[in-house]
Design a protein around this motif. Structure first.
Motif, mmCIF file in Angstrom:
data_model
loop_
_atom_site.group_PDB
_atom_site.id
_atom_site.type_symbol
_atom_site.label_atom_id
_atom_site.label_comp_id
_atom_site.label_asym_id
_atom_site.label_seq_id
_atom_site.Cartn_x
_atom_site.Cartn_y
_atom_site.Cartn_z
ATOM 1 N N ALA A 116 0.855 -1.223 -0.059
ATOM 2 C CA ALA A 116 0.120 -0.039 0.142
ATOM 3 C C ALA A 116 0.854 1.446 -0.035
ATOM 4 O O ALA A 116 0.543 2.289 -0.751
ATOM 5 N N ARG A 117 1.930 1.318 0.724
ATOM 6 C CA ARG A 117 2.857 2.549 0.752
ATOM 7 C C ARG A 117 3.525 2.691 -0.487
ATOM 8 O O ARG A 117 3.709 3.774 -0.815
ATOM 9 N N VAL A 118 3.821 1.749 -1.154
ATOM 10 C CA VAL A 118 4.466 1.602 -2.610
ATOM 11 C C VAL A 118 3.426 2.254 -3.678
ATOM 12 O O VAL A 118 3.858 3.256 -4.340
ATOM 13 N N LEU A 119 2.312 1.993 -3.710
ATOM 14 C CA LEU A 119 1.153 2.592 -4.466
ATOM 15 C C LEU A 119 0.877 4.114 -3.905
ATOM 16 O O LEU A 119 0.773 4.985 -4.912
ATOM 17 N N THR A 120 1.176 4.282 -2.715
ATOM 18 C CA THR A 120 0.692 5.620 -2.099
ATOM 19 C C THR A 120 1.935 6.547 -2.580
ATOM 20 O O THR A 120 1.545 7.573 -3.227
ATOM 21 N N SER A 121 3.227 6.073 -2.680
ATOM 22 C CA SER A 121 4.380 6.667 -2.998
ATOM 23 C C SER A 121 4.136 7.036 -4.504
ATOM 24 O O SER A 121 4.528 8.295 -4.883
ATOM 25 N N ALA A 122 3.799 6.014 -5.289
ATOM 26 C CA ALA A 122 3.623 6.180 -6.802
ATOM 27 C C ALA A 122 2.301 7.377 -7.000
ATOM 28 O O ALA A 122 2.712 8.268 -8.003
#
Length: 590
Positions: A116-122
């Motif tokens: 989820a954090r990877v996608l939020t970062s993107a």
């Protein structure tokens, strides 16, 4: 010769450019921390992931000896003759994290938070690119210092979620993000003097340092001012300890006041060109791996480190390395019950601010190295990073090839930044954490570094072998917790922060920017460190490690993220996961 394919970072759709940036950074961290071999430039990386039954095919645009690889768009393996379907960030994050969790004997759902954090970062990266591409050409920050602080649109090149910022709304992040050139007035609280605590280098009351920023602030009689980040000001109102102080009439929220402050690359440290201090505000928002709450122990360490430097090592450093400066954190302030040392969220550290808008302002090294994307029409930017522009300026001024200019640039960087850090370590046992965001340089008109700076009171170590000497300089300093550490541990951490993160990171960036061959730059670094081993025998163990050890300990941002660790919580030895990396400096012996 076939022309190189367009760089995916320059895709006209900012969402797709951001998705590629996120995927590329995730894969760069993954292959580093799993020890996955990366083929030479121009060949595909086939990443087999048994936990999901998937195989990713990733073109290698640039193979880096230091690990700063550049990748093309990832695809899923497909039968011969069929088109390979693209693999976006969501798929790559889910597949790699499942591989990691199952491979380490953990249930797969433990990787969901990291995904989820990877996608939020993107998503945040897409917002940054969209906003910057919409700016008129030539738009810059108010000062050179702030321009570098606002340059990290893509974030840390070896972190899987470099722009993850949780619990804030998009509207709030528009205001609080340096990448979006945000600025905001501080929120202020009025506190009864009995609950205000802190410390200063000079022994004065810490509130005295805040007077320049509280003109016309409607303070109730007999109270003292306390600043807060606006997001933090709202958040702490729900904390029982703060609520109790408000209910008791000892703390009063006053709201926003004063001229706007600019967030720097760390978000929680704010800057005003006209201010004597930068303010390091507590910020409980989860950013990358950690909630950025200021801890009182860290702030005490900042003042004690400043006292230690002022007791002799600082003057020694200035005399021997006059172009290098350590910014001090000379004061801190907070509110809380006098019998309870627990943080309330109002902890603020004050930092020296010598950067007031001149051309000699220091520039954050992370900002200099930060990759830029094209203007939005599919073409590349004029310079992929500010570092590239500086090196090309050096080449033009000194009539050098780009590779020669890059080598000269590295030599000047080592002289003004790395050498003073190693000398301070050798002669006084004081070691720092000089990663790219904590180090700054001043550039001359020819683009070459001509001064170096260090900031951040959290990253101080005093080696055990120098503890007695430090005690003679400043009695009682070694009695403080969180300052004295075993020499072997300190050397390991400095080898990571200065060796891997800073110096190898700089060389890797130069290679990825096609400024020079990394092998040549590594040879230059090896020669420089070898000379320092002769001139600074007090740092021999550290330099032996950097020059001769087959592997170096490296912080694993990917694994730390996958495990959900908060790097600011717990013992310094176990806050993050460390791995062993092959040492390219040792391999670069002339």
């Amino acid at each position: 010769m076939t022309a190189p394919s367009p760089d995916p970072l320059d895709h006209p759709d900012p969402r797709q450019a951001a998705d590629h940036a996120a995927t590329e950074t995730l894969l760069r961290a993954y292959v580093r921390e799993t020890g996955t071999p990366v083929p030479p430039t121009g060949q595909p990386l086939h990443l087999t992931l048994p936990a999901t039954g998937l195989t990713l095919t990733v073109p290698v645009r640039h193979h880096s000896p230091t690990g700063w690889h550049r990748f093309g768009p990832a695809t899923l393996a497909a039968p011969a003759g069929e088109t390979a379907p693209p693999a976006d960030t969501a798929l790559v994050a889910a597949a790699t994290l499942r591989e990691t969790t199952l491979g380490r004997g953990q249930p797969p759902h433990l990787g969901a938070d990291a995904a989820a954090r990877v996608l939020t970062s993107a998503h945040r990266t897409a917002a940054h690119l969209t906003a910057r591409r919409a700016e008129p050409p030539g738009t810059t920050a108010p000062t050179p210092f702030l321009d570098a602080e606002q340059a990290l649109l893509l974030g840390h090149p070896f972190h899987p979620a470099p722009k993850s910022r949780e619990e804030a709304t998009h509207t709030e992040l528009d205001t609080y993000s340096p990448e979006l050139r945000g600025s905001f007035p501080l929120h202020w609280f009025a506190a009864h003097p009995d609950i205000v605590t802190g410390e200063t280098l000079t022994g004065t009351h810490p509130a005295d340092h805040l007077h320049p920023y509280t003109r016309d602030l409607p303070l109730p009689p007999g109270t003292l001012p306390l600043p807060a980040h606006p997001w933090q000001a709202r958040d702490i109102l729900t904390r029982p300890a703060v609520r109790a102080l408000i209910d008791a009439g000892l703390l009063h929220p006053l709201g926003p006041h004063g001229d706007p402050w600019h967030p720097t690359s760390s978000l929680r440290t704010v800057h005003r060109p006209d201010a004597a201090h930068q303010l390091k505000l507590s910020l409980g928002m989860r950013i990358t791996n950690s909630r950025r709450n200021n801890l009182r122990a860290e702030m005490r360490l900042g003042v004690r480190a400043a006292r230690l430097l002022n007791a002799g090592p600082g003057a020694w450093l200035t005399a021997h390395h006059p172009t290098f400066t350590i910014l001090r954190d000379p004061a801190w302030i907070t509110a809380g019950h006098p019998d309870d040392d627990t943080e309330t969220g109002l902890e603020t550290a004050l930092r020296d601010n010598p950067f007031h808008g001149s051309e000699t302002d220091a520039l954050c090294v992370a900002g200099l190295l930060a990759e830029r994307t094209g203007p939005g029409d599919g073409t590349a930017p004029t310079h992929r990073a500010a570092l590239a522009a500086a090196v090309h300026r050096t080449a033009t001024t000194h009539t050098l090839t780009t590779a020669q200019a890059a080598n000269l640039w590295l030599t000047h960087y080592l002289h003004h930044l790395a050498t003073p850090l190693i000398a301070l370590h050798a002669h006084h046992g004081i070691a720092l954490e000089p990663h790219h965001q904590n180090t700054l340089i001043t550039l001359g008109p020819d683009g070459l570094p001509r001064a170096g700076w260090y900031r951040d009171s959290q990253g101080y170590y005093l080696t055990a072998t120098h503890a007695d000497h430090a005690e003679t300089l400043l009695p009682g300093i070694t009695h403080e917790t969180g300052l004295v550490f075993d020499d072997t541990f300190v050397n390991e951490r400095v080898a990571y922060y200065l060796g891997i993160n800073n110096l190898l990171g700089l060389i890797g960036a130069m290679g990825a920017l096609h400024l020079a061959d990394e092998t040549d730059l590594l040879a230059t670094l090896h020669t420089h460190l070898t000379h320092l081993r002769t001139t600074h025998p007090g740092a021999q163990d550290l330099l032996d490690l950097l020059l001769d050890a087959p592997t170096l300990r490296c912080k694993g941002n990917y694994l730390t993220c996958a495990d959900g660790l908060d790097e600011l919580v717990g013992d310094v030895h176990t806050q993050s996961i460390y791995i062993d990396l092959p040492n390219p400096i040792a391999e670069a012996k002339p």
